[in-house]
Design a protein around this motif. Sequence first.
Motif, short mmCIF file in Angstrom:
data_model
loop_
_atom_site.label_atom_id
_atom_site.label_comp_id
_atom_site.label_asym_id
_atom_site.label_seq_id
_atom_site.Cartn_x
_atom_site.Cartn_y
_atom_site.Cartn_z
N GLU A 11 0.66 -1.39 -0.03
CA GLU A 11 0.14 0.08 -0.11
C GLU A 11 0.96 1.19 -0.04
OE1 GLU A 11 -3.86 -0.15 2.47
OE2 GLU A 11 -2.32 -1.29 3.65
N LEU A 12 1.96 1.29 0.58
CA LEU A 12 2.79 2.44 0.71
C LEU A 12 4.44 2.07 -0.30
CD1 LEU A 12 2.67 2.88 4.63
CD2 LEU A 12 1.36 4.31 3.00
N ARG A 13 4.81 3.36 -0.63
CA ARG A 13 5.92 3.32 -1.16
C ARG A 13 7.07 2.56 -0.64
NH1 ARG A 13 6.77 9.68 -2.97
NH2 ARG A 13 8.72 8.70 -3.77
N THR A 14 7.67 1.82 -1.28
CA THR A 14 8.87 1.01 -0.58
C THR A 14 10.17 1.67 -1.09
OG1 THR A 14 8.71 -0.58 -2.37
CG2 THR A 14 7.73 -1.10 -0.25
N ASP A 15 10.23 2.69 -1.92
CA ASP A 15 11.52 3.37 -2.46
C ASP A 15 11.99 4.42 -1.29
OD1 ASP A 15 9.38 5.11 -2.86
OD2 ASP A 15 10.54 6.43 -4.25
N LEU A 16 11.04 4.55 -0.31
CA LEU A 16 11.59 5.76 0.54
C LEU A 16 12.13 4.81 1.95
CD1 LEU A 16 9.12 8.28 0.52
CD2 LEU A 16 11.27 8.79 -0.07
N PRO A 17 12.91 5.17 2.58
CA PRO A 17 13.47 4.38 3.99
C PRO A 17 12.37 4.19 4.77
CG PRO A 17 15.01 6.39 3.63
CD PRO A 17 14.01 6.53 2.48
N TYR A 64 2.65 9.31 0.22
CA TYR A 64 3.44 8.12 0.44
C TYR A 64 2.79 6.81 0.01
CZ TYR A 64 4.62 11.56 3.73
OH TYR A 64 5.10 12.82 4.04
N GLY A 65 1.47 7.27 -0.73
CA GLY A 65 0.68 5.72 -1.25
C GLY A 65 1.64 5.31 -2.48
N CYS A 66 1.35 3.89 -2.76
CA CYS A 66 2.12 3.32 -3.84
C CYS A 66 1.88 4.06 -5.24
CB CYS A 66 1.65 1.71 -3.77
SG CYS A 66 -0.15 1.55 -4.06
N ARG A 67 0.45 4.48 -5.34
CA ARG A 67 0.40 5.17 -6.55
C ARG A 67 1.53 6.38 -6.81
NH1 ARG A 67 -5.99 5.61 -6.87
NH2 ARG A 67 -5.84 4.79 -4.79
N ALA A 68 1.77 7.07 -5.87
CA ALA A 68 2.51 8.24 -6.01
C ALA A 68 3.93 7.90 -6.62
CB ALA A 68 2.76 8.81 -4.54
N TRP A 69 4.22 6.48 -6.63
CA TRP A 69 5.51 6.15 -7.11
C TRP A 69 5.42 5.10 -8.27
CZ3 TRP A 69 6.64 0.87 -5.25
CH2 TRP A 69 8.17 0.47 -5.44
#
Lengths: 221, 221, 221, 221
Positions: free
Chosen positions: C165-171, C215-220
């Motif tokens: 659900e959340l971006r994983t490219d950020l720490p 921070y959602g996955c769609r943002a990335w």
Amino acid sequence: MRVEVNMEMRKITGFEPKEQIPDKVRQLYQGVMELILEGADIRTLKVSDITSKAGIGKGTAYDYFDTREEIIVSAILHVMVCIQEEVSAELARRTGFFDQMEYLLEVLEEKMAERECFLRFIHLLTETSICGLKLQERIREAGQEDYTLVTMLRNMIREGMERGELRTDLPIGYLCYAVSSQIVCFMASVSFPDIGQITAGELKPYILSQMRESYGCRAWK
Amino acid sequence: MRVEVNMEMRKITGFEPKEQIPDKVRQLYQGVMELILEGADIRTLKVSDITSKAGIGKGTAYDYFDTREEIIVSAILHVMVCIQEEVSAELARRTGFFDQMEYLLEVLEEKMAERECFLRFIHLLTETSICGLKLQERIREAGQEDYTLVTMLRNMIREGMERGELRTDLPIGYLCYAVSSQIVCFMASVSFPDIGQITAGELKPYILSQMRESYGCRAWK
Amino acid sequence: MRVEVNMEMRKITGFEPKEQIPDKVRQLYQGVMELILEGADIRTLKVSDITSKAGIGKGTAYDYFDTREEIIVSAILHVMVCIQEEVSAELARRTGFFDQMEYLLEVLEEKMAERECFLRFIHLLTETSICGLKLQERIREAGQEDYTLVTMLRNMIREGMERGELRTDLPIGYLCYAVSSQIVCFMASVSFPDIGQITAGELKPYILSQMRESYGCRAWK
Amino acid sequence: MRVEVNMEMRKITGFEPKEQIPDKVRQLYQGVMELILEGADIRTLKVSDITSKAGIGKGTAYDYFDTREEIIVSAILHVMVCIQEEVSAELARRTGFFDQMEYLLEVLEEKMAERECFLRFIHLLTETSICGLKLQERIREAGQEDYTLVTMLRNMIREGMERGELRTDLPIGYLCYAVSSQIVCFMASVSFPDIGQITAGELKPYILSQMRESYGCRAWK
DNA sequence: AATGAATGAGTTTTCATTCAT
DNA sequence: TATGAATGAAAACTCATTCAT
């Protein structure tokens, strides 16, 4: 090589003749008396209050006196000496006991005029704390017991008896007490005119005539 | 948003009836009176001295009183109340003014026996500082002005006049002054027998007879 | 022959399950929390205030706890454990991160409603004094770090990342900071609506949509 | 008739201009700040600790301040005023909102470097006890509300909106919260670098670019 | 000589903790 | 077991006295 010279000035005692009193000391005496008249108590009087009332630096006080007590005791002594000198000079000018007594009542009336002054005066005289004891000790040291009202009165009475103005069939001790009580009574009437419903002015002649009647030689001879 | 939880116990005032006085408070009162009799001054009396004299912890004193002052004022009040109760009970038993006066002089002679006691008593009564004012204020608050010697005397005199024992041509205020002064001087004679060269025992009849002569009804009618 | 048996009861820690908490302890906890909500400070909270608020004897508190600190720390711990249990039970019922977040904001809005509550909460959390340190230490000892909001959030975020659900490219650390900060600011808006000229109700959708966007996955993806 | 001589020097408030601060007061301020940085708590900070840290006599502290509280509050106020002056002078020199924000983050990074400093700062700001309330009250009295970070931020944002640098379609209240949350996030990252697995240096550009993207005018127009 | 800022010993007061009841 | 009166160590605050200027 340091030299330690004891250059400590002789400190002030309160018995110095008026002319030799340094200005700053005079201001200190003035400050103490003002504070006492305002109702302050010598037991809790603060050095800083005295010096600021006197308008001088705190350190200056310690140039002339060693401790807080000395300042206060000396100030009171000085005033007592002054009053005593003034009063006994005038008393010496009067010849009879009743004349002297009249003068005494007048002086008291004048000095006691301010309300509460009486209480403060008595309070001071009955002070038994450090300062009070120091006062008595200092007076004794100076060998000048006649600075007190009581001693002055006893002298007046003794002389009055010697001159034949006062009854000699009563013990002098009783006369002292009797006269003292009249004086205390008068002082109270000056300070608390509202309590007695009688003014000091009205009371004075009454007291004098009663003294004459009760203790005068005519009352007895 | 400050929190001030006031779950404090009601503090002691000095007017509590004897039976309700907690032991520790009794010890505190005892300590204060002993120290005063030893010549300590209420103005400079230390809490630690009081509590160690009383044999209790310093904190305990603050459980019953809020401040150092309260401790001292309450102790004095308590003693005054006790004396007043005792004396006025006995006075009520006596019928005539001169009877009452004789008893009064006897009590004073007894209580004043210890040297310096007089000075300390007077000093206390004329106290105008914090503690002194608090005392007077506290007495007024309690609406119990008759705890004082002066009030007691005035009552005695008024009743004496009403019964026709005392002259009524003089203002009552004057009689109060006059009688108070005699008492004060008598107390002084008890405390300082050496000054007057006359003992209190010798003085008493003189004082009583003079009072009778000067203020009794026969002096006038 | 006196026998000294160490009968000291095991003391209370704050981690006891609800049912095993003695009545008196429950009252103590209640008292502590009421005082804190009234604005008292755990640093200066007095034992006597706590016990009198709790309506029990001071000695009783020491039957269950060794020191003043223990009382306070245990009370706070207990409340934290209770809240944590309640909240994490509900969180477990929700499946998505944003669903959970919405619930969290709702809970906070409700609990933070009282003005100044926020300040007090933050203040407590940032407490570094004895009590504060003891709290952290106690939590660590108990190996139950997940009683804190921060740990709870980290878990939510980790799971959200795992679910995609959340971006994983950020720490994850950054996400924790970022989300925590949003929460802190939201809590502030609840407590001080007048400062931001925007109500918490209006703010909530903004925050949620921005979180989704940032921070959602769609943002990335 | 009580005497209350108030010759007291005007006491220090914490708002005195730097040049007028007496040396001893400066030392006191220094002592307070050192103790706070060492983790002491203003609620339980002892006067004797402060003065011994400051290397001056206990009495001296009371020459300049009336109570323990005043010392602490004034010290904190003084530091706040100094920081505010420094920061707002520099902010005035920068023209754009993002320039100003960059400077702010730099300052925070520098000042917050010491671990726990963040917690203590927040703790201080949320202090609701005596000292804390006194602080707020004192700030209000001085009519200088802009000593706080929040007020400073709001001004920056308002001006940024007026200059067209920031979006004006969002309520200013929301922008304040959003920016504040970013700042809080950044401060936390400085103080607790180990939690986030990301350094403040790495975070800064990220925060700035995100602010530009989310709240800059380009994000909207 | 005069000053008043600085000092710290000595007080008052608070409150966590104990312990007899 | 529960209590709260009693305690005293520790903290705040005062003020007489000193001493550098």
